[in-house]
Enzyme design. Structure first.
Site, PDB file in Angstrom:
ATOM      1  N   ARG A  62       1.000  -5.115   0.352  1.00 34.46           N
ATOM      2  CA  ARG A  62       0.767  -6.582  -0.248  1.00 34.46           C
ATOM      3  C   ARG A  62       1.850  -7.056  -0.962  1.00 34.46           C
ATOM      4  O   ARG A  62       1.997  -7.911  -1.859  1.00 34.46           O
ATOM      5  CB  ARG A  62      -0.518  -6.552  -1.173  1.00 34.46           C
ATOM      6  N   SER A  93      -9.866  -9.573  -1.540  1.00 35.03           N
ATOM      7  CA  SER A  93      -9.771  -8.783  -2.379  1.00 35.03           C
ATOM      8  C   SER A  93      -9.224  -9.228  -3.699  1.00 35.03           C
ATOM      9  O   SER A  93      -7.993  -9.799  -3.318  1.00 35.03           O
ATOM     10  CB  SER A  93      -9.125  -7.314  -2.305  1.00 35.03           C
ATOM     11  N   GLU A  99      -4.173  -8.842  -6.823  1.00 38.13           N
ATOM     12  CA  GLU A  99      -3.741  -9.187  -5.343  1.00 38.13           C
ATOM     13  C   GLU A  99      -3.691 -10.710  -5.182  1.00 38.13           C
ATOM     14  O   GLU A  99      -2.471 -10.918  -4.432  1.00 38.13           O
ATOM     15  CB  GLU A  99      -4.683  -8.445  -4.423  1.00 38.13           C
TER      16      GLU A  99
HETATM   17  N1  EPU Z   1     -16.160   1.502  -2.392  1.00 37.77           N
HETATM   18  C1  EPU Z   1     -17.080   1.820  -3.368  1.00 37.77           C
HETATM   19  N2  EPU Z   1     -18.060   0.866  -3.616  1.00 37.77           N
HETATM   20  C2  EPU Z   1     -18.396  -0.274  -2.822  1.00 37.77           C
HETATM   21  C3  EPU Z   1     -17.194  -0.597  -2.062  1.00 37.77           C
HETATM   22  C4  EPU Z   1     -16.373   0.236  -1.366  1.00 37.77           C
HETATM   23  O1  EPU Z   1     -16.861   2.661  -3.935  1.00 37.77           O
HETATM   24  O2  EPU Z   1     -19.219  -0.807  -3.161  1.00 37.77           O
HETATM   25  C5  EPU Z   1     -14.973   2.364  -2.025  1.00 37.77           C
HETATM   26  C6  EPU Z   1     -15.302   3.343  -0.825  1.00 37.77           C
HETATM   27  O3  EPU Z   1     -15.029   4.623  -1.165  1.00 37.77           O
HETATM   28  C7  EPU Z   1     -14.618   2.672   0.327  1.00 37.77           C
HETATM   29  C8  EPU Z   1     -13.530   2.259  -0.292  1.00 37.77           C
HETATM   30  O4  EPU Z   1     -14.046   1.830  -1.708  1.00 37.77           O
HETATM   31  O5  EPU Z   1     -14.437   3.950   1.478  1.00 37.77           O
HETATM   32  C9  EPU Z   1     -12.680   1.439   0.414  1.00 37.77           C
HETATM   33  O6  EPU Z   1     -13.321   0.165   0.551  1.00 37.77           O
HETATM   34  P1  EPU Z   1     -12.925  -0.689   1.853  1.00 37.77           P
HETATM   35  O7  EPU Z   1     -12.729   0.037   3.214  1.00 37.77           O
HETATM   36  O8  EPU Z   1     -13.998  -1.970   1.968  1.00 37.77           O
HETATM   37  O9  EPU Z   1     -11.434  -1.055   1.761  1.00 37.77           O
HETATM   38  P2  EPU Z   1     -10.827  -1.635   0.149  1.00 37.77           P
HETATM   39  O10 EPU Z   1      -9.707  -0.553  -0.292  1.00 37.77           O
HETATM   40  O11 EPU Z   1     -11.960  -2.198  -0.766  1.00 37.77           O
HETATM   41  C10 EPU Z   1      -8.913  -2.781   1.523  1.00 37.77           C
HETATM   42  C11 EPU Z   1      -7.982  -4.131   1.402  1.00 37.77           C
HETATM   43  C12 EPU Z   1      -8.907  -5.282   2.321  1.00 37.77           C
HETATM   44  C13 EPU Z   1      -9.019  -4.711   3.409  1.00 37.77           C
HETATM   45  C14 EPU Z   1      -9.867  -3.418   3.362  1.00 37.77           C
HETATM   46  C15 EPU Z   1      -9.918  -2.659   4.967  1.00 37.77           C
HETATM   47  C16 EPU Z   1      -6.788  -4.107  -0.594  1.00 37.77           C
HETATM   48  C17 EPU Z   1      -6.539  -4.590  -1.951  1.00 37.77           C
HETATM   49  N3  EPU Z   1      -7.990  -4.414   0.149  1.00 37.77           N
HETATM   50  O12 EPU Z   1      -9.889  -3.124   0.710  1.00 37.77           O
HETATM   51  O13 EPU Z   1      -8.210  -6.392   2.117  1.00 37.77           O
HETATM   52  O14 EPU Z   1      -9.812  -5.593   4.447  1.00 37.77           O
HETATM   53  O15 EPU Z   1      -9.248  -2.441   2.936  1.00 37.77           O
HETATM   54  O16 EPU Z   1      -8.842  -2.158   5.433  1.00 37.77           O
HETATM   55  O17 EPU Z   1      -5.785  -3.389   0.017  1.00 37.77           O
HETATM   56  C18 EPU Z   1      -7.687  -8.385   1.200  1.00 37.77           C
HETATM   57  O18 EPU Z   1      -6.515  -8.140   0.995  1.00 37.77           O
HETATM   58  O19 EPU Z   1      -8.095  -9.471   0.862  1.00 37.77           O
HETATM   59  C19 EPU Z   1      -8.576  -7.343   1.865  1.00 37.77           C
HETATM   60  C20 EPU Z   1     -10.090  -8.055   2.142  1.00 37.77           C
END
Ligand code: EPU
Length: 336
Positions: A164, A236, A332
């Site tokens: 990012r 995010s 972010e």
């Molecule tokens: N999780 C929890 N509780 C929740 C939701 C998620 O504990 O309620 C944990 C789970 O272990 C899950 C992990 O968080 O496996 C990761 O969740 P997710 O796959 O939804 O991804 P994220 O890390 O929350 C990142 C990016 C997103 C992108 C997704 C999918 C960042 C800051 N965000 O989110 O990007 O869509 O991965 O690749 O890196 C954005 O940048 O605006 C964005 C939406």
């Protein structure tokens, strides 16, 4: 170029926050850019380029000039046996660009489907999702710097891409005009991201078909992420923090179930969503701002929030995670 003064910003940010900008300029083509280059001192400063406002938080009125690149359209500028080089206008809607390139048989961007924003914002933020980042496909970026009045082409090795981040994020005076993408004519899908892999297995889908991957990503995003047209948000709100082995092991001793990704031998990325959930913030509301109940990494405007309300909520979350885990979360979104 189209120049407007005293603009209400609510329609121009996906958080749906009320704020006002002193000036807003739409740039549609090369002539508009030349006109802007000739008149950089004629408009209130600072300048900031906003795309679709999908990664922004207006914490107050903006006293400067917002630039919106509205140059749309893309074309293949070079074609090789295995790949094409595409030049896309910064004003292209990102997801339309992804869908259209896939439709023509130019592959690579399928995992980045359905991300709100424009082509111009893709290198700034180095957008990423489901194990893929825009930087893997960007060859060069054409920009204009309104501080110096100069035009420049930045080759990928000078873009300083990271998680990012990019050189463009560090230089808010650079306006991205066109982005060149190298896309493969041969499908090479990447499906190791757990949520995506699970979805494909569960639905018995062909993991080698890029259009199927696109549809899967759209479906996953639809099921987890709030639609900003219904409930204001900027995706995010925080970056996922990266911690060293010492801190990682001390947290893991208390929370063996903690999810993580290995960044390197000594660095671990921890999902901020998990940290926020652990601290009890999921579904929490403060004035008009809230923590999304399905994906707590997303802060939402429940309708009446001000930028200050969202910032206050974010500040409280940061503090509680610092106290409970010794980890500092960083936004972010760009706060103006
Ligand atoms: N999780 C929890 N509780 C929740 C939701 C998620 O504990 O309620 C944990 C789970 O272990 C899950 C992990 O968080 O496996 C990761 O969740 P997710 O796959 O939804 O991804 P994220 O890390 O929350 C990142 C990016 C997103 C992108 C997704 C999918 C960042 C800051 N965000 O989110 O990007 O869509 O991965 O690749 O890196 C954005 O940048 O605006 C964005 C939406």
């Amino acid at each position: 170029m189209k120049i407007n003064h005293n603009i209400q910003l609510k329609p121009f940010n996906t958080f749906g926050l009320d704020a006002q900008a002193a000036c807003m300029i739409d740039i549609e083509n090369w002539d508009d850019l030349q006109a802007l280059a000739d008149a950089t001192n004629d408009f209130p400063k600072p300048y900031f380029c906003i795309g679709q406002g999908s990664n922004l938080l207006f914490s107050r009125d903006f006293e400067g000039t917002l630039i919106r690149m509205v140059n749309k359209g893309w074309e293949v500028i070079e074609e090789y046996q295995d790949y094409v080089l595409i030049r896309a206008g910064a004003g292209c809607d990102w997801d339309e660009f992804v869908e259209q390139t896939l439709g023509k048989g130019y592959f690579g961007l399928e995992n980045l489907s359905f991300i709100p924003g424009t082509v111009g914002s893709s290198p700034v933020q180095n957008i990423g999702a489901y194990g893929v980042e825009a930087s893997q496909f960007i060859e060069r970026v054409h920009c204009f710097d309104w501080e110096s009045g100069l035009f420049a082409t930045i080759e990928k090795e000078y873009c300083e891409f990271g998680y990012r981040k990019s050189v463009f994020k560090q230089h808010p005076s650079w306006v991205v005009m066109w982005v060149e993408y190298a896309l493969s004519k041969i499908p090479q899908t990447q499906t190791y991201y757990k949520a995506l892999e699970d979805y494909l297995v569960k639905n018995e889908l062909d993991s080698e078909n890029p259009m199927i991957i696109r549809n899967a990503v759209v479906d996953i995003r639809n099921s987890k992420l709030p639609d900003h047209k219904k409930i204001g948000n900027a995706g995010s709100f925080f970056k996922n923090p990266v911690v060293d082995a010492g801190l990682f092991e001390s947290i893991r001793a208390r929370h063996p179930e903690m999810p993580f990704y290995m960044e390197s031998e000594t660095n671990f990325k921890i999902p901020a969503a998990w940290l926020i959930e652990q601290c009890g913030w999921k579904g929490f509301q403060l004035n008009g701002a809230g923590v999304h109940e399905k994906q707590p990494l997303i802060l939402v405007n429940l309708g009446s929030a001000t930028g200050k309300d969202v910032l206050e909520l974010a500040g409280r979350i940061v503090e509680s995670i610092k106290n409970d885990f010794g980890i500092e979360l960083h936004p972010e979104v760009i706060v103006l």
